[in-house]
Structures are given as C-alpha cells and as structure tokens.
Enzyme design. Structure first.
Site, PDB file in Angstrom:
ATOM      1  N   ASP A 274     -46.154  64.994   6.438  1.00 47.93           N
ATOM      2  CA  ASP A 274     -46.694  66.331   6.169  1.00 47.93           C
ATOM      3  C   ASP A 274     -46.922  67.047   7.496  1.00 47.93           C
ATOM      4  O   ASP A 274     -47.109  66.410   8.535  1.00 47.93           O
ATOM      5  CB  ASP A 274     -48.055  66.231   5.459  1.00 47.93           C
ATOM      6  CG  ASP A 274     -47.934  65.845   3.987  1.00 47.93           C
ATOM      7  OD1 ASP A 274     -46.839  65.969   3.409  1.00 47.93           O
ATOM      8  OD2 ASP A 274     -48.960  65.413   3.421  1.00 47.93           O
TER       9      ASP A 274
ATOM     10  N   GLN B  44     -43.194  74.957   8.359  1.00 46.69           N
ATOM     11  CA  GLN B  44     -44.015  75.992   7.705  1.00 46.69           C
ATOM     12  C   GLN B  44     -43.484  77.387   8.066  1.00 46.69           C
ATOM     13  O   GLN B  44     -43.368  77.716   9.253  1.00 46.69           O
ATOM     14  CB  GLN B  44     -45.463  75.864   8.191  1.00 46.69           C
ATOM     15  CG  GLN B  44     -46.105  74.520   7.876  1.00 46.69           C
ATOM     16  CD  GLN B  44     -47.188  74.130   8.876  1.00 46.69           C
ATOM     17  OE1 GLN B  44     -47.055  74.376  10.075  1.00 46.69           O
ATOM     18  NE2 GLN B  44     -48.257  73.519   8.401  1.00 46.69           N
TER      19      GLN B  44
ATOM     20  N   ARG C 121     -38.734  69.408   4.493  1.00 45.99           N
ATOM     21  CA  ARG C 121     -39.426  70.115   3.406  1.00 45.99           C
ATOM     22  C   ARG C 121     -39.857  71.465   3.981  1.00 45.99           C
ATOM     23  O   ARG C 121     -40.453  71.503   5.059  1.00 45.99           O
ATOM     24  CB  ARG C 121     -40.658  69.355   2.935  1.00 45.99           C
ATOM     25  CG  ARG C 121     -41.507  70.183   1.945  1.00 45.99           C
ATOM     26  CD  ARG C 121     -42.934  69.666   1.818  1.00 45.99           C
ATOM     27  NE  ARG C 121     -42.999  68.337   1.259  1.00 45.99           N
ATOM     28  CZ  ARG C 121     -43.994  67.472   1.498  1.00 45.99           C
ATOM     29  NH1 ARG C 121     -44.995  67.813   2.294  1.00 45.99           N
ATOM     30  NH2 ARG C 121     -43.991  66.280   0.950  1.00 45.99           N
TER      31      ARG C 121
ATOM     32  N   LYS D 225     -44.837  77.242   2.992  1.00 47.10           N
ATOM     33  CA  LYS D 225     -45.305  78.452   3.686  1.00 47.10           C
ATOM     34  C   LYS D 225     -46.328  78.106   4.766  1.00 47.10           C
ATOM     35  O   LYS D 225     -46.382  78.751   5.802  1.00 47.10           O
ATOM     36  CB  LYS D 225     -45.917  79.426   2.673  1.00 47.10           C
ATOM     37  CG  LYS D 225     -44.874  80.027   1.728  1.00 47.10           C
ATOM     38  CD  LYS D 225     -45.469  81.126   0.855  1.00 47.10           C
ATOM     39  CE  LYS D 225     -44.448  81.588  -0.175  1.00 47.10           C
ATOM     40  NZ  LYS D 225     -45.005  82.605  -1.092  1.00 47.10           N
TER      41      LYS D 225
ATOM     42  N   ALA E 156     -50.468  75.993   5.098  1.00 50.42           N
ATOM     43  CA  ALA E 156     -51.750  76.026   4.379  1.00 50.42           C
ATOM     44  C   ALA E 156     -52.977  76.117   5.278  1.00 50.42           C
ATOM     45  O   ALA E 156     -54.087  76.048   4.779  1.00 50.42           O
ATOM     46  CB  ALA E 156     -51.854  74.771   3.504  1.00 50.42           C
TER      47      ALA E 156
ATOM     48  N   LYS F  54     -48.579  88.243   4.590  1.00 53.22           N
ATOM     49  CA  LYS F  54     -47.909  87.366   3.620  1.00 53.22           C
ATOM     50  C   LYS F  54     -46.445  87.777   3.409  1.00 53.22           C
ATOM     51  O   LYS F  54     -45.567  86.930   3.256  1.00 53.22           O
ATOM     52  CB  LYS F  54     -48.689  87.407   2.297  1.00 53.22           C
ATOM     53  CG  LYS F  54     -48.095  86.520   1.229  1.00 53.22           C
ATOM     54  CD  LYS F  54     -49.020  86.387   0.050  1.00 53.22           C
ATOM     55  CE  LYS F  54     -48.360  85.855  -1.201  1.00 53.22           C
ATOM     56  NZ  LYS F  54     -47.133  85.116  -1.106  1.00 53.22           N
TER      57      LYS F  54
ATOM     58  N   THR G 259     -42.546  75.275  -3.024  1.00 50.29           N
ATOM     59  CA  THR G 259     -43.220  76.546  -3.295  1.00 50.29           C
ATOM     60  C   THR G 259     -43.435  76.705  -4.801  1.00 50.29           C
ATOM     61  O   THR G 259     -42.706  76.125  -5.601  1.00 50.29           O
ATOM     62  CB  THR G 259     -42.406  77.752  -2.765  1.00 50.29           C
ATOM     63  OG1 THR G 259     -43.142  78.945  -2.984  1.00 50.29           O
ATOM     64  CG2 THR G 259     -41.043  77.873  -3.438  1.00 50.29           C
TER      65      THR G 259
ATOM     66  N   ARG H 127     -58.200  73.694   0.444  1.00 45.80           N
ATOM     67  CA  ARG H 127     -56.967  74.415   0.783  1.00 45.80           C
ATOM     68  C   ARG H 127     -56.304  74.966  -0.477  1.00 45.80           C
ATOM     69  O   ARG H 127     -55.753  76.058  -0.472  1.00 45.80           O
ATOM     70  CB  ARG H 127     -55.999  73.519   1.561  1.00 45.80           C
ATOM     71  CG  ARG H 127     -56.427  73.295   3.009  1.00 45.80           C
ATOM     72  CD  ARG H 127     -55.277  72.787   3.868  1.00 45.80           C
ATOM     73  NE  ARG H 127     -54.871  71.453   3.505  1.00 45.80           N
ATOM     74  CZ  ARG H 127     -55.442  70.328   3.973  1.00 45.80           C
ATOM     75  NH1 ARG H 127     -56.431  70.401   4.839  1.00 45.80           N
ATOM     76  NH2 ARG H 127     -55.007  69.161   3.591  1.00 45.80           N
TER      77      ARG H 127
END
Ligand code: FDA
Length: 306
Positions: free
Chosen positions: A131, A162, A183, A186, A188, A200, A225, A287
């Site tokens: 991650d 990200q 992966r 966006k 977090a 955004k 997503t 989150r």
C-alpha cells in the site's frame, strides 16, 4: 474540505485512537468497513466474496509501529495469513503497509520483514501489494519496492500510485518501464499543495491520464476507485482500444459501493475487494469517513438507535 481535514487529523491523533478503539459505541460501527478483528472473520468474509465471484486482497490493519517486536509480529501474522489462504484455497492476495513492518524504525528492518513475507508468498504462488502511505514515505516505499523487485528478483510484489501527487506521472512511467504491477488510487492522506493537487477535479483528471498509460502499457493494472464516472470511462476506453477484461482489474474497498461491485461482477469484469481486518481499525475508519463525510450520518443514526 474543513471536515475532511479534521477527520484526517483525527485519524493521526493517538489519544483519540486509544479512546475510539475501546469505545463500545464506535467499535461495532467499524464493521461496515472492516471484516472483523480476527483472521478467522476475515477469511470467512473472503470465502463469501469469492463465492460471489470477487477476488480479494486481505489487509491486516496497523501502521506506524515503533518497536521491532511489533513489526515482527505483523510480519508473522502476514505469513500465517498467506499459509491460511493457501490451505483454504481462497482467491486472495495480501496488501500491507511498510510502516507496519518497521519503516519508521529503519528501511532495512522493513525490507527484511517484507522479504520474509515475499518468500512465503512465492512458495504459495501468491502476490503481495505494498500500500502507499503519506507522501513522507513515497520515495522510501518505491526504493524498497525496487530493491526487492529488481534487485532481488521478487516478481510477486506490486506497489500503489496515488493520482493526487504531482510526481505520480513520472513514477508511473518508471514502473511501466520496469514491468511492475501497479494499483492506481486517488490518495487518502492529508497532503500539502506543494506535493498534491488541492482540487478534486485535477486529481480525477490525473487519475484518467495515469489509468490510460497503465491500460495501454502497464502490467495488469489494478484500477482502485468507486468513482462511477471513471469506471464508465475505463469501460469505454478499453472497449475502444480492444483491451480485454483479463488485462486489468477493478478494485474497491469492502463495504463501499456494494451496488457498483455487484454490477461489475454481473458484467464479467475482474473485481478485487480490499478486505481489512484487525484491532487497529481506527485510522482506517477515519480515512473512510474523510472520503465521504456523509458516512458520519450513518454512524450518528446508528448511535441514536442504540
Ligand atoms: P471519490 O472519493 O471521488 O469517490 C467516488 C464515489 O465513491 C463517491 O461519490 C462515493 O459514492 C463513493 N465513495 C468513495 N469513498 C467512499 C467511502 N469511504 N464511503 C462510501 N462511499 C464512498 N489510498 C492510499 O492513499 N493508498 C493506498 O494504498 C490505497 N489503497 C486502496 C485500495 C483500494 C482497493 C481502494 C478502492 C482504495 C485505496 N485507497 C488507497 C483509497 C483511495 O486513495 C481513495 O481515498 C478512495 O478510494 C476514495 O476515492 P475514490 O476513487 O473512490 O473516489
């Protein structure tokens, strides 16, 4: 934005973390997003999701450990988890955070712990996803990934990029050149405008630009997503480009947009559900609330009916 920032601040607050983790009111509510506190519960949820046709990635919750013993315990839990996935013939890989394996103590410690996990995963022909945490760890995470993937030949490890970070366009090109599995999400965490797009709309636009590169040139990308507009774009783009459904997968979080999850499965797309479990669920829950403060209403309603 103010609420999002407050919730992300709360995610990192150790006093609140201690109080919430023991609160008999909040604990059961975490269950919407967390499979349970035990490995057994997580494996049962995995079996149910597999029966519905979904792949899974299991995450043993925890981050920012401060003692080598704790990091070793996390490592051993992942090893047991990989053994159990294999023994029960479940369709699941694992996702982990390097700060849970000791990255705050030293990158050598995190690397040694990850290597031990990767060896077991390789024996089971399984895959490990690292991650991505806050931008303070981006470079260290990518460096460690490259050491193990390129330097030590572990091809069963992948990373996360990200789309809110300015640097991600460059990182994606490097990972594509390496043939690495990525992966795309966006992002977090609470990031300053010096490193991440504050708007955004820019994060979403960049997501599509990066997804396009990965779909055309990447190695089985995971498109993580719940954004219906982006998912519709992926379906259109792959159809137009003749990219078959076995060359990528959608990924979503356990408990989020279950309607969309069912729809994608019904349409025959590969979908992997990220299933977290464990006692250290507090920052993860905060989150998820920050992503969609309307989730707070769900919690408040539940509290009213108690
Ligand atoms: P966006 O936030 O625009 O949401 C789109 C829609 O999805 C919303 O309108 C709402 O309907 C729904 N939605 C989104 N979040 C929701 C929630 N919490 N509750 C209910 N509905 C919600 N991040 C990171 O920094 N590092 C990582 O390694 C990962 N890993 C990861 C794995 C997987 C499988 C997923 C799906 C996500 C991550 N993330 C992550 C989290 C990611 O960065 C991002 O914060 C969330 O996915 C929310 O962004 P969306 O892309 O869903 O879009």
């Amino acid at each position: 934005m103010l609420l999002r920032n407050s919730l992300l601040w709360m995610a990192g607050n150790p006093v609140l973390r201690r109080q919430a983790s023991h609160s008999r009111l909040i604990r059961p509510l975490a269950r919407r997003f967390v499979a349970g506190e035990t490995m057994e519960q997580a494996l049962q949820v995995t079996r149910d999701l597999n029966r519905q046709g979904a792949h899974v990635t299991l995450d043993y919750l925890g981050e920012n450990v401060t003692a080598p013993d704790e990091a070793a315990a996390v490592r051993d839990t992942y090893i047991r988890l990989l053994d159990e996935i294999a023994r029960r013939q479940l369709d699941s890989n694992v996702s982990l955070k390097l700060t849970a394996l000791g990255l705050d103590i030293s990158s050598e410690l995190a690397r040694d712990n990850l290597r031990a996990i990767l060896e077991v995963a390789r024996r089971h022909a399984n895959f490990v996803r690292i991650d991505m945490e806050s931008s303070a760890y981006t470079q260290a995470t990518l460096d460690l990934f490259e050491t193990l993937y390129c330097g030590e030949g572990f091809t069963n490890v992948g990373v996360v990029i990200q789309s809110y970070l300015y640097r991600s366009a460059q990182d994606i090109e490097r990972l594509i050149a390496l043939g690495a599995r990525v992966r795309l999400c966006k992002g977090a965490y609470k990031e300053p405008p010096t490193v991440a797009y504050p708007r955004k709309a820019d994060v979403d636009r960049n997501y599509i630009a990066l997804a396009e590169r990965l779909l055309l040139h990447g190695n089985y990308p995971g498109l993580a997503t719940h954004d219906a507009a982006i998912i519709a774009w992926v379906k259109r783009f792959t159809r137009e480009q003749g990219i078959s459904r076995d060359r990528f997968e959608f990924q979503m979080l356990y408990g989020v947009r279950r309607d969309l999850q069912q729809q994608l499965l019904g349409e025959g797309y590969h979908l992997r559900i990220y299933v977290p479990y464990g006692e250290a669920w507090y920052p993860y829950l905060m989150r998820r609330l920050a992503e969609r403060p309307a989730n707070l209403l769900f919690i408040l309603k539940a509290l009213r009916h108690r």
